[in-house]
Scaffold this motif. Structure first.
Motif, short mmCIF file in Angstrom:
data_model
loop_
_atom_site.label_atom_id
_atom_site.label_comp_id
_atom_site.label_asym_id
_atom_site.label_seq_id
_atom_site.Cartn_x
_atom_site.Cartn_y
_atom_site.Cartn_z
N GLY A 185 -57.78 -16.68 -12.60
CA GLY A 185 -56.98 -16.20 -11.49
C GLY A 185 -55.60 -16.83 -11.38
N PHE A 186 -55.04 -17.29 -12.49
CA PHE A 186 -53.71 -17.92 -12.46
C PHE A 186 -52.65 -16.83 -12.31
N PRO A 187 -51.61 -17.06 -11.50
CA PRO A 187 -50.56 -16.06 -11.31
C PRO A 187 -49.93 -15.64 -12.64
N THR A 188 -49.97 -14.35 -12.91
CA THR A 188 -49.56 -13.85 -14.23
C THR A 188 -48.08 -14.04 -14.50
N GLY A 189 -47.23 -13.63 -13.57
CA GLY A 189 -45.80 -13.76 -13.78
C GLY A 189 -45.38 -15.21 -13.95
N LEU A 190 -46.03 -16.10 -13.22
CA LEU A 190 -45.73 -17.53 -13.36
C LEU A 190 -46.11 -18.02 -14.75
N LYS A 191 -47.23 -17.55 -15.24
CA LYS A 191 -47.67 -17.93 -16.59
C LYS A 191 -46.65 -17.48 -17.63
N TRP A 192 -46.13 -16.27 -17.46
CA TRP A 192 -45.11 -15.79 -18.40
C TRP A 192 -43.85 -16.65 -18.35
N SER A 193 -43.50 -17.10 -17.16
CA SER A 193 -42.24 -17.85 -17.00
C SER A 193 -42.33 -19.25 -17.58
N PHE A 194 -43.54 -19.72 -17.95
CA PHE A 194 -43.67 -21.05 -18.53
C PHE A 194 -43.15 -21.12 -19.96
N LEU A 195 -42.95 -19.98 -20.62
CA LEU A 195 -42.47 -20.01 -22.00
C LEU A 195 -41.06 -20.61 -22.04
#
Length: 435
Positions: free
Chosen positions: A64-74
């Motif tokens: 359930g981790f926020p998807t957009g936030l996960k993308w922004s970690f790159l």
């Protein structure tokens, strides 16, 4: 009109499932398919990331981790290319949503992959599908071929200057490869075993490059968000867990299957849609998110099935694999069967999981055959507590969870078996014949 009623009338994720030849690109395009892609390609990649962030989409693979936030970690300044990896391994007992999705609507996944890859500036995407699901592998591969022939994949997609290759990869049927770093090792041709973190995949994932790993349902939600917008998406579900969700009902229900409803729907509401418990035998216990999540009982029928509400009630939403067991089921028997699975699927990399699952199975075998003791129950608690939080990856936690949560609500059933107040669930003779 309530949110659950609205979701039944206006499905989002499953809207094409009942259409004739729903898996074909022509059907997909007739029902808004590949309309989100040109809209996404017309803006800078960062805008797409921000849109998904604003939507509140959270990973549908379990955490359930926020998807957009996960993308922004790159990292934006990495000299290496970024990659997208779709986790379609789906090995959790009770979980059965992603394979039906890929069979019914593979192009929604493909369009989601293209938009996501563009958003994270990835020239390559791998869809890792469980090896036993050969039918799903073939259907997704066919969808990739159709998308490429139509100009939605390959070089200079829709004249945007963006290039993308998608590879469909069949796994080797290992539960451990549902863990994202074990999946990456498997993709690279290595034995599927979890990696030490950090570094996390966002920094050093596939081929030591920045990588996003997302679940099928997560990625397939992206085109609808691009078309409908973040406010529309947030109009469904709860404030902290917005959007629609596919709930997998299995076990002793009248009509098992996949049910789409807003996040926050309760099991009581889902059971009404599924025709109630089979044969009218009452519910005894259920898993909110597969066998690795702490079990719930009838007192939890009205707990909203969202990430935060389920956590507040003492479990995890996981993959929303709702295995429902009626009053005829022995809890020690169910726990023993789950532990047999985890013992078999342990990769053997770390001692707590490799040795601990074996010992738990041995003790549970004594319990269900009526040969256990009260001391065995204390040993089970002690061993499970020492495995939880001490294994290399979450498989150890998954094995400990059925023990600890079943003791919380049904310890008396274990005690009745070892004291003789209840007959053995599995006679020793039958056990010997099975082995």
């Amino acid at each position: 009109m309530t949110a659950p009623e609205q979701a039944r009338l206006t499905p989002v994720l499953t809207r094409r499932w009942a259409s004739p030849r729903s898996w074909d690109i022509d059907t997909y395009r007739q029902l808004d398919g590949y309309q989100a892609l040109p809209a996404a390609l017309s803006v800078v990649p960062g805008r797409v990331v921000e849109l998904v962030k604003a939507s509140g989409l959270r990973g549908r693979g379990g955490a359930g981790f926020p998807t957009g936030l996960k993308w922004s970690f790159l990292p934006a300044d990495s000299p290496k290319p970024s990659y997208l990896v779709v986790n379609a391994d789906e090995g959790e007992p009770g979980t059965c949503k992603d394979i039906p999705f890929m069979m019914a609507d593979p192009h929604a996944l493909i369009e989601g992959c293209i938009i996501t890859s563009y958003a994270i500036r990835a020239p390559f995407c791998a869809i890792y599908i469980r090896g036993e699901a050969l039918h799903a592998i073939r259907r997704v591969q066919h969808a990739v071929d159709q998308a490429k022939a139509a100009g939605f994949l390959g070089r200079n997609i829709l004249g945007s200057g963006y290039d993308l290759e998608i590879v469909v990869h069949g796994g080797a049927g290992a539960y451990i490869c549902g863990e994202e770093t074990a999946l990456l090792d498997s993709l690279e041709g290595r034995r599927g075993q979890p990696r030490l973190k950090p570094p996390f995949p966002a920094v050093a994932g596939l081929y030591a490059s920045p990588t996003v790993v997302n679940n099928v349902e997560t990625i397939a939600s992206v085109p609808a968000i691009v078309l409908g917008g973040s406010d529309w998406y947030r109009s469904m579900g709860t404030e902290k867990s917005p959007g629609p969700k596919i709930y997998s009902l299995s076990g002793h229900v009248t009509r098992p299957g996949q049910y789409e409803a807003p996040m926050g729907t309760t099991l009581r509401q889902l059971l009404e849609s599924a025709g109630g418990m089979r044969d009218g035998i009452p519910l005894k216990f259920f898993t909110p998110g597969g066998s690795s999540t702490p079990i719930f009982t009838t007192e939890h029928l009205d707990v909203p099935l969202s990430f935060d509400d389920v956590a507040a009630a003492g479990s995890m939403l996981g993959t929303t694999a709702l295995m429902c067991f009626n009053e005829t089921v022995s809890v020690p028997w169910a726990v023993w069967k789950w532990l047999e699975f985890y013992k078999h699927e342990s990769c053997g990399k770390c001692t707590p999981c490799r040795e601990g699952t074996g010992w738990l199975v041995q003790i549970l075998r004594r319990v269900v055959t009526g040969a256990g003791t009260l001391e065995d129950l204390d040993t089970l608690t002690d061993a499970a507590s020492n495995i939880a939080g001490r294994s290399f990856c979450a498989l150890g936690d998954a094995a400990a969870t059925p023990i600890l949560s079943s003791f919380k609500y049904f310890r008396s059933e274990f005690e009745d078996l070892v004291t003789g107040r209840r007959p053995p669930v599995v006679p020793e003779r039958s056990m010997a014949e099975a082995h």
